[in-house]
Design a protein around this motif. Structure first.
Motif: not given
Length: 94
Positions: A22-30, A35-45
């Motif tokens: 998966e890709v993990v997107i980490v945010f600042r300040k805890d 997590r994104i399992l499938d690259p195609m989920w990005i089209v829903n952003m």
């Protein structure tokens, strides 16, 4: 997949996790991570979130490049083609 929109303004980084594939997107300040399992989920952003992914390179180990860069390529394609949640595929297709 339905997902929260305009959530990446507080993104610290995104990276590929070979253990979970998966890709993990980490945010600042805890603020946790996303997590994104499938690259195609990005089209829903949202367009704003895709812009964030486009402007920040994904982190990965050299051995994971081919898998990690799939996510980066989808973000780049969406950015350049104007594909995001709410966009019409018929308007963006060339």
């Amino acid at each position: 997949m339905s997902m929260e929109q305009d959530m990446l303004a507080n993104m610290a980084l995104w990276c590929y996790d070979l253990d979970t594939h998966e890709v993990v997107i980490v945010f600042r300040k805890d603020k946790g991570n996303f997590r994104i399992l499938d690259p195609m989920w990005i089209v829903n952003m949202s367009a704003t979130d895709i812009d964030w992914l486009f402007r920040h390179d994904i982190f990965y180990e050299d051995k994971d490049a081919s898998l990690a860069l799939r996510f980066q390529r989808v973000a780049c394609y969406c950015y350049y083609q104007g594909i995001h949640t709410g966009s019409s595929w018929s308007e963006t297709a060339h």
